[in-house]
Write an enzyme that holds these catalytic residues in place. Structure first.
Site, mmCIF file in Angstrom:
data_model
loop_
_atom_site.group_PDB
_atom_site.id
_atom_site.type_symbol
_atom_site.label_atom_id
_atom_site.label_comp_id
_atom_site.label_asym_id
_atom_site.label_seq_id
_atom_site.Cartn_x
_atom_site.Cartn_y
_atom_site.Cartn_z
ATOM 1 C CG HIS A 77 47.675 37.127 53.568
ATOM 2 N ND1 HIS A 77 47.816 38.541 53.905
ATOM 3 C CD2 HIS A 77 47.640 37.021 52.260
ATOM 4 C CE1 HIS A 77 47.964 38.965 52.756
ATOM 5 N NE2 HIS A 77 48.011 38.377 51.831
ATOM 6 N NE ARG A 113 45.235 39.412 49.838
ATOM 7 C CZ ARG A 113 45.474 40.767 50.432
ATOM 8 N NH1 ARG A 113 44.323 41.408 50.865
ATOM 9 N NH2 ARG A 113 46.405 41.465 50.356
ATOM 10 C CG ASN A 165 47.390 40.802 57.564
ATOM 11 O OD1 ASN A 165 47.223 40.074 56.331
ATOM 12 N ND2 ASN A 165 47.460 40.102 58.921
ATOM 13 C CG HIS A 210 45.717 37.317 42.184
ATOM 14 N ND1 HIS A 210 47.003 38.199 42.163
ATOM 15 C CD2 HIS A 210 45.535 37.109 43.545
ATOM 16 C CE1 HIS A 210 47.270 38.409 43.425
ATOM 17 N NE2 HIS A 210 46.602 37.640 44.257
HETATM 18 C C1 HEM Z 1 52.294 35.557 44.545
HETATM 19 C C2 HEM Z 1 52.254 36.641 45.005
HETATM 20 C C3 HEM Z 1 50.825 37.431 45.489
HETATM 21 C C4 HEM Z 1 50.940 38.622 45.517
HETATM 22 C C5 HEM Z 1 52.072 39.772 45.468
HETATM 23 C C6 HEM Z 1 49.724 39.028 45.981
HETATM 24 C C7 HEM Z 1 49.032 40.225 46.341
HETATM 25 C C8 HEM Z 1 47.749 40.633 46.320
HETATM 26 C C9 HEM Z 1 47.435 42.084 46.549
HETATM 27 C C10 HEM Z 1 48.059 43.179 46.655
HETATM 28 C C11 HEM Z 1 45.901 41.869 46.590
HETATM 29 C C12 HEM Z 1 44.873 42.977 46.466
HETATM 30 C C13 HEM Z 1 44.721 43.490 48.024
HETATM 31 C C14 HEM Z 1 43.715 44.509 48.193
HETATM 32 O O1 HEM Z 1 43.820 45.381 47.265
HETATM 33 O O2 HEM Z 1 42.638 44.465 48.878
HETATM 34 C C15 HEM Z 1 45.443 40.406 46.444
HETATM 35 C C16 HEM Z 1 44.578 39.990 46.436
HETATM 36 C C17 HEM Z 1 44.007 38.634 46.420
HETATM 37 N N1 HEM Z 1 44.783 37.465 46.484
HETATM 38 FE FE1 HEM Z 1 46.792 37.654 46.322
HETATM 39 N N2 HEM Z 1 49.016 37.845 46.034
HETATM 40 C C18 HEM Z 1 49.724 36.899 45.821
HETATM 41 C C19 HEM Z 1 49.429 35.630 45.821
HETATM 42 C C20 HEM Z 1 48.181 35.152 46.298
HETATM 43 C C21 HEM Z 1 47.802 33.709 46.359
HETATM 44 C C22 HEM Z 1 49.135 32.445 46.559
HETATM 45 C C23 HEM Z 1 46.439 33.452 46.704
HETATM 46 C C24 HEM Z 1 45.742 32.415 47.051
HETATM 47 C C25 HEM Z 1 45.975 31.146 46.740
HETATM 48 C C26 HEM Z 1 46.239 34.960 46.553
HETATM 49 C C27 HEM Z 1 44.727 35.139 46.812
HETATM 50 C C28 HEM Z 1 44.318 36.542 46.755
HETATM 51 C C29 HEM Z 1 42.896 36.658 46.515
HETATM 52 C C30 HEM Z 1 41.783 35.783 46.445
HETATM 53 C C31 HEM Z 1 42.636 38.038 46.527
HETATM 54 C C32 HEM Z 1 41.223 38.722 46.296
HETATM 55 C C33 HEM Z 1 40.869 39.252 47.774
HETATM 56 C C34 HEM Z 1 39.512 39.837 47.926
HETATM 57 O O3 HEM Z 1 38.870 40.071 47.043
HETATM 58 O O4 HEM Z 1 39.188 39.814 49.073
HETATM 59 N N3 HEM Z 1 46.947 35.560 46.157
HETATM 60 N N4 HEM Z 1 46.855 39.660 46.548
HETATM 61 C C1 LIG Z 2 40.895 42.530 58.787
HETATM 62 C C2 LIG Z 2 41.715 43.069 59.792
HETATM 63 O O1 LIG Z 2 41.811 42.651 60.813
HETATM 64 N N1 LIG Z 2 42.479 44.062 59.520
HETATM 65 C C3 LIG Z 2 43.425 44.655 60.094
HETATM 66 C C4 LIG Z 2 44.812 44.911 59.574
HETATM 67 O O2 LIG Z 2 45.812 45.706 60.084
HETATM 68 C C5 LIG Z 2 45.306 46.888 60.274
HETATM 69 C C6 LIG Z 2 46.265 47.804 60.945
HETATM 70 O O3 LIG Z 2 47.507 47.746 60.181
HETATM 71 C C7 LIG Z 2 43.962 47.175 61.040
HETATM 72 O O4 LIG Z 2 43.548 48.311 61.111
HETATM 73 C C8 LIG Z 2 43.057 46.070 60.403
HETATM 74 O O5 LIG Z 2 41.883 46.356 61.127
#
Ligand code: HEM
Ligand SMILES: CC(=O)N[C@H]1CO[C@H](CO)[C@@H](O)[C@@H]1O
Ligand SMILES: *[C@@H]1O[C@H](CO)[C@@H](O)[C@H](O)[C@H]1NC(C)=O
Length: 325
Positions: A68, A64, A96, A198
């Site tokens: 970003h 992720r 973030n 995902h």
């Molecule tokens: C296309 C639109 C996308 C949206 C709207 C989106 C949105 C999100 C959101 C809201 C989360 C959950 C964050 C949280 O609750 O902490 C997430 C998690 C994640 N996203 Fe996406 N994402 C998108 C595309 C992608 C892409 C292109 C990748 C990588 C190539 C990606 C990789 C991930 C991964 C691996 C997680 C899990 C992170 C973790 O467990 O630490 N996402 N994403």
């Molecule tokens: C991992 C990280 O640095 N997260 C930061 C993302 O942004 C918030 C503020 O909006 C910080 O509090 C987090 O530490």
């Protein structure tokens, strides 16, 4: 061709590149470090393996983080920069908040391993280390391997303000998802394939609670909704998160697309890929054929890795990934 039309063509090409800087990516190559730090990929693989063994959540966190980073100012490790009293950096934009610290730590550990080799010291960018580590964690989760393109420099800017409007959110619709990725030269097909990321990782309850309470989102599978209500009761601790792919949460596969066919996407931005018939055709193709998913996912990751690459005076090699030199 007449000289004047050649000139015109050249001028048009320059104009095109100015308008679409992500197209100016000819400088990356798979063997960029062959004469600089020939073992860089092995060094990073070993460091990432150790980190993942310690904290398996480093896999989704790193994946992720790469997304970003590339979506904001290009793949230049600008997301790694820590804020200072004078500069609120990208990572401190509210979106973030949920970037897991283990993604950052994976890159920092791999960078330390690279810099421990005298000939490699301060010769490999944080942006390239993040790109290699991302390719590696995909493989470690059982996903496909691909040759990673290298030669990015680290960026010289990172501001929270630059994140505004660049990243899709949990409630984005297909038009929004498509246009945000198109801004970085990625097609709708690429966008759907990349969403297959995902297939691993976690999502915080609060990001899909709007689909469970008041009125259950009719596009959500009722069994999944019932299960999620147990895992994520109303007013649950905001730190609670559940698997984005409830079927095979730790395996990098095309199950994500099969889930969408069953109404088992957790985020609105996941399930809309199936609700909207423009993207549904792509979801069905990737659900049906795992080889095809591997092929298009790795193709799209390579394209994502070319976004906004910094070279020459637009970048440098950071000594500390979290601090400008
Ligand atoms: C296309 C639109 C996308 C949206 C709207 C989106 C949105 C999100 C959101 C809201 C989360 C959950 C964050 C949280 O609750 O902490 C997430 C998690 C994640 N996203 Fe996406 N994402 C998108 C595309 C992608 C892409 C292109 C990748 C990588 C190539 C990606 C990789 C991930 C991964 C691996 C997680 C899990 C992170 C973790 O467990 O630490 N996402 N994403
Ligand atoms: C991992 C990280 O640095 N997260 C930061 C993302 O942004 C918030 C503020 O909006 C910080 O509090 C987090 O530490
Ligand atoms: C699956 O996709 C691959 C690669 O795109 C292709 O070569 C193969 O023929 C497809 N298999 C089926 C059963 O459609």
């Amino acid at each position: 061709m007449a000289r004047s039309s050649l000139l015109l063509l050249a001028a048009a090409a320059v104009l095109l590149l100015c308008q679409f800087p992500h197209l100016a990516n000819a400088r990356l190559s798979q063997n960029y470090y062959a004469n600089i730090c020939p073992n860089v990929e092995t060094i990073v693989w070993d460091a990432v393996t150790a980190k993942v063994k310690q904290t398996p959540v480093s896999i989704p966190a790193t994946l992720r983080l790469f997304f970003h980073d590339c979506m904001v100012e290009g793949c230049d490790a600008s997301v790694m920069i820590a804020s200072t009293p004078n500069n609120k950096a990208e990572k401190d934009h509210p979106i973030n908040l949920s970037l897991a610290g283990d993604g950052f730590d994976t890159v920092i550990k791999a960078k330390a391993a690279v810099d421990a080799v005298p000939e490699c010291r301060n010769k490999v960018s944080c942006a390239d280390i993040l790109a290699i580590a991302t390719r590696d964690v995909i493989k470690m989760a059982g996903g496909p391997w691909y040759d990673v393109e290298l030669g990015r420099l680290d960026g010289l800017r990172s501001t929270a303000a630059s994140v505004n409007g660049r990243l899709p959110g949990p409630d984005s619709n297909v038009d929004q998802l498509t246009s945000l990725l198109a801004a970085n030269g990625l097609s709708q097909f690429d966008m759907v394939a990349l969403s297959g990321a995902h297939t691993v990782g976690l999502v915080h309850c609060k990001l899909f609670a709007n689909r469970l309470y008041d009125r259950v989102d009719p596009t959500m599978n009722p069994n999944l909704a019932a299960q999620l209500k147990k895992l994520c009761p109303k007013n649950v601790d905001p730190n609670i998160a559940v698997a984005l792919d409830p079927s095979t949460p730790f395996k990098f596969d095309n199950q994500y697309f099969k889930n969408l066919q069953q109404g088992m996407g957790l985020l609105t931005s996941d399930q809309v890929l199936y609700t909207d018939d423009r993207s549904r055709r792509i979801v069905n193709a990737l659900a049906q054929n795992a080889t095809s998913f591997d092929k298009y996912f790795t193709y799209a990751m390579t394209k994502l890795g070319r976004v906004g690459v910094k070279t020459g005076s637009n970048g440098n090699i950071r000594r500390d990934c979290a601090v400008f030199n």
